[in-house]
Design a protein around this motif. Structure first.
Motif, mmCIF file in Angstrom:
data_model
loop_
_atom_site.group_PDB
_atom_site.id
_atom_site.type_symbol
_atom_site.label_atom_id
_atom_site.label_comp_id
_atom_site.label_asym_id
_atom_site.label_seq_id
_atom_site.Cartn_x
_atom_site.Cartn_y
_atom_site.Cartn_z
ATOM 1 N N GLY A 1 -0.437 -9.104 -2.506
ATOM 2 C CA GLY A 1 -0.887 -7.927 -3.242
ATOM 3 C C GLY A 1 0.094 -6.766 -3.257
ATOM 4 N N GLY A 2 -0.480 -5.575 -3.354
ATOM 5 C CA GLY A 2 0.338 -4.367 -3.451
ATOM 6 C C GLY A 2 0.367 -3.798 -4.860
ATOM 7 N N SER B 1 -2.925 -10.059 1.054
ATOM 8 C CA SER B 1 -1.850 -9.676 1.965
ATOM 9 C C SER B 1 -1.103 -8.464 1.413
ATOM 10 N N LEU B 2 -0.934 -7.462 2.266
ATOM 11 C CA LEU B 2 -0.178 -6.262 1.907
ATOM 12 C C LEU B 2 1.050 -6.165 2.802
ATOM 13 N N ARG C 1 3.120 -0.936 3.730
ATOM 14 C CA ARG C 1 3.963 0.252 3.565
ATOM 15 C C ARG C 1 3.150 1.510 3.275
ATOM 16 N N GLY D 1 1.416 -6.611 6.708
ATOM 17 C CA GLY D 1 2.703 -6.787 7.376
ATOM 18 C C GLY D 1 3.398 -8.052 6.924
ATOM 19 N N PHE E 1 5.575 -11.606 6.870
ATOM 20 C CA PHE E 1 5.291 -12.909 7.491
ATOM 21 C C PHE E 1 6.482 -13.404 8.307
ATOM 22 N N GLY E 2 7.659 -12.821 8.054
ATOM 23 C CA GLY E 2 8.869 -13.320 8.692
ATOM 24 C C GLY E 2 9.586 -14.329 7.801
ATOM 25 N N GLY E 3 9.810 -13.935 6.545
ATOM 26 C CA GLY E 3 10.564 -14.784 5.625
ATOM 27 C C GLY E 3 9.742 -15.955 5.108
ATOM 28 N N HIS F 1 4.328 -6.784 -7.132
ATOM 29 C CA HIS F 1 4.995 -5.997 -8.178
ATOM 30 C C HIS F 1 6.157 -6.799 -8.768
ATOM 31 N N ALA G 1 9.191 -6.814 -6.688
ATOM 32 C CA ALA G 1 9.125 -7.303 -5.305
ATOM 33 C C ALA G 1 9.681 -8.730 -5.284
ATOM 34 N N ALA G 2 10.984 -8.831 -5.478
ATOM 35 C CA ALA G 2 11.611 -10.144 -5.721
ATOM 36 C C ALA G 2 11.672 -11.006 -4.469
ATOM 37 N N VAL G 3 11.790 -10.383 -3.300
ATOM 38 C CA VAL G 3 11.984 -11.176 -2.078
ATOM 39 C C VAL G 3 10.705 -11.928 -1.715
ATOM 40 N N ILE G 4 9.587 -11.200 -1.712
ATOM 41 C CA ILE G 4 8.326 -11.869 -1.331
ATOM 42 C C ILE G 4 7.958 -12.941 -2.359
ATOM 43 N N LYS H 1 11.889 1.936 -13.133
ATOM 44 C CA LYS H 1 11.955 0.475 -13.221
ATOM 45 C C LYS H 1 11.080 0.047 -14.402
HETATM 46 P P1 NAP Z 1 10.106 -7.288 -1.340
HETATM 47 O O1 NAP Z 1 11.414 -6.576 -1.321
HETATM 48 O O2 NAP Z 1 9.927 -8.386 -2.304
HETATM 49 O O3 NAP Z 1 9.770 -7.874 0.094
HETATM 50 C C1 NAP Z 1 10.399 -7.437 1.284
HETATM 51 C C2 NAP Z 1 9.608 -7.977 2.446
HETATM 52 O O4 NAP Z 1 8.383 -7.269 2.600
HETATM 53 C C3 NAP Z 1 9.204 -9.432 2.289
HETATM 54 O O5 NAP Z 1 10.251 -10.301 2.644
HETATM 55 C C4 NAP Z 1 8.007 -9.504 3.202
HETATM 56 O O6 NAP Z 1 8.420 -9.523 4.565
HETATM 57 C C5 NAP Z 1 7.349 -8.156 3.001
HETATM 58 N N1 NAP Z 1 6.318 -8.164 1.960
HETATM 59 C C6 NAP Z 1 6.433 -7.763 0.669
HETATM 60 N N2 NAP Z 1 5.269 -7.844 0.033
HETATM 61 C C7 NAP Z 1 4.390 -8.350 0.932
HETATM 62 C C8 NAP Z 1 3.011 -8.671 0.876
HETATM 63 N N3 NAP Z 1 2.267 -8.480 -0.234
HETATM 64 N N4 NAP Z 1 2.423 -9.157 2.008
HETATM 65 C C9 NAP Z 1 3.141 -9.327 3.149
HETATM 66 N N5 NAP Z 1 4.450 -9.026 3.260
HETATM 67 C C10 NAP Z 1 5.065 -8.545 2.163
HETATM 68 O O7 NAP Z 1 8.934 -6.231 -1.532
HETATM 69 P P2 NAP Z 1 8.998 -4.678 -1.934
HETATM 70 O O8 NAP Z 1 9.632 -4.552 -3.261
HETATM 71 O O9 NAP Z 1 9.509 -3.906 -0.757
HETATM 72 O O10 NAP Z 1 7.435 -4.386 -2.112
HETATM 73 C C11 NAP Z 1 6.586 -4.318 -0.985
HETATM 74 C C12 NAP Z 1 5.150 -4.291 -1.488
HETATM 75 O O11 NAP Z 1 4.962 -3.173 -2.340
HETATM 76 C C13 NAP Z 1 4.777 -5.533 -2.300
HETATM 77 O O12 NAP Z 1 3.533 -5.983 -1.838
HETATM 78 C C14 NAP Z 1 4.705 -5.048 -3.738
HETATM 79 O O13 NAP Z 1 3.694 -5.704 -4.474
HETATM 80 C C15 NAP Z 1 4.410 -3.567 -3.573
HETATM 81 N N6 NAP Z 1 5.061 -2.722 -4.601
HETATM 82 C C16 NAP Z 1 6.402 -2.823 -4.831
HETATM 83 C C17 NAP Z 1 6.986 -2.031 -5.792
HETATM 84 C C18 NAP Z 1 8.451 -2.139 -6.099
HETATM 85 O O14 NAP Z 1 8.935 -1.394 -6.975
HETATM 86 N N7 NAP Z 1 9.199 -3.020 -5.454
HETATM 87 C C19 NAP Z 1 6.201 -1.123 -6.519
HETATM 88 C C20 NAP Z 1 4.822 -1.046 -6.255
HETATM 89 C C21 NAP Z 1 4.258 -1.851 -5.285
HETATM 90 P P3 NAP Z 1 8.620 -10.904 5.346
HETATM 91 O O15 NAP Z 1 9.898 -11.507 4.836
HETATM 92 O O16 NAP Z 1 8.689 -10.485 6.771
HETATM 93 O O17 NAP Z 1 7.437 -11.771 5.036
#
Ligand code: NAP
Length: 250
Positions: free
Chosen positions: A9-10, A32-33, A36, A50, A52-54, A75, A78-81, A198
């Motif tokens: 989610g998120g 799962s969130l 942040r 939190g 998961f650890g990759g 999102h 959120a390319a990594v997850i 973005k």
């Molecule tokens: P990301 O770069 O794709 O992911 C970085 C790490 O954060 C992942 O490897 C994972 O850690 C952890 N993670 C991300 N989303 C998770 C989830 N839903 N549940 C559990 N762990 C998660 O992600 P990000 O761009 O930082 O975004 C983080 C969250 O914010 C996402 O849930 C996304 O939907 C939300 N969000 C992002 C944006 C954006 O612009 N990127 C905007 C609005 C909302 P591990 O490797 O340890 O599992």
């Protein structure tokens, strides 16, 4: 026995999807969130928070929590997850679908400067504008630290608990959705001459794009990263249809 659905989610879509999924019989729904946001929106069903650890950690979680189905509703940036989810679901052999809302497309009157990534967005300043409404998310702010001769209006969901990495900035708090009249008042009051965004897509944050068009301001628009291979749906309705079909097969 109930099938166990993990929603990554998120996003607003993830919240709406959890609400729909919880209302369906025979499903246990876990969202799962990343953990942040300090006070996330209320979400139906079970929540876990939190990283998961990759990809390997996520695969372990999927096995340990006896997950049957995964919907990646994170999102578009959120390319990594999303990559990890694809890899982990393949490793465990679980059905996964990626809910990706359609991106915004250029309308008549838009003045977009499209760039590949955040660093390219920073490089477009200050030429594109010196008073920037920077709406790329808190994690990306440091990438603009090297931009000289610019002032930034930065909007965040939670109040900052540490100094911001930008010297010339004003920080405001706000949680989507935003309206066009409010965005117009805000951007006019701060003499904004460029918006940096973005290409998130969706309605909740589109008002800044429509307002930039109305005020004839340029938008430095960051293109989306490519999603991992695999099935994609574009709306909560389509995700629920996938869920109904996949649940019967799982
Ligand atoms: P990301 O770069 O794709 O992911 C970085 C790490 O954060 C992942 O490897 C994972 O850690 C952890 N993670 C991300 N989303 C998770 C989830 N839903 N549940 C559990 N762990 C998660 O992600 P990000 O761009 O930082 O975004 C983080 C969250 O914010 C996402 O849930 C996304 O939907 C939300 N969000 C992002 C944006 C954006 O612009 N990127 C905007 C609005 C909302 P591990 O490797 O340890 O599992």
């Amino acid at each position: 026995m109930d099938k166990r659905l993990l929603i990554l989610g998120g996003t607003g879509e993830a919240v709406a999807l959890a609400r729909e999924a919880v209302a369906r019989p025979g499903l246990h729904v876990i969202t799962s969130l990343a953990g942040r946001t300090r006070s996330p929106t209320q979400i139906a069903g079970e929540i876990r928070s939190g990283g998961f650890g990759g990809a390997d950690g996520l695969a372990d979680y999927l096995r340990d929590a006896h997950i049957d189905l995964v919907i990646d509703a994170t999102h578009p940036f959120a390319a990594v997850i999303s990559r990890n989810a694809a890899e982990a679901c393949t490793a465990v052999g679980l059905p996964r679908v990626h809910l990706i809302r359609p991106e915004w497309t250029r309308q008549d009157g838009d003045n977009w400067i499209e760039v590949e990534d955040i660093d390219a967005a920073a490089a477009a300043l200050p030429e594109a504008g010196r008073c920037a409404f920077l709406t790329v998310g808190r994690n990306e702010l440091a990438r603009f630290a090297g931009v000289k001769d610019s002032w930034f209006l930065v909007r965040v969901i939670d109040p900052p608990d540490e100094p911001f990495p930008l010297a010339n900035c004003h920080v405001i708090e706000g949680r989507p959705p935003f309206t066009e009249p409010d965005e117009s008042t805000l951007m006019t009051a701060h003499a904004i001459d460029v918006v940096v965004s973005k290409n998130a897509g969706g309605a909740a944050t589109y008002a800044k794009i429509a307002t930039a068009r109305a005020l004839q301001l340029p938008v430095v628009m960051v293109r989306r990263p490519a999603p991992p291979d695999g099935p994609v749906v574009a709306s909560v309705t389509e995700a629920v249809a996938w869920l109904d079909a996949a649940r019967d097969r799982a």
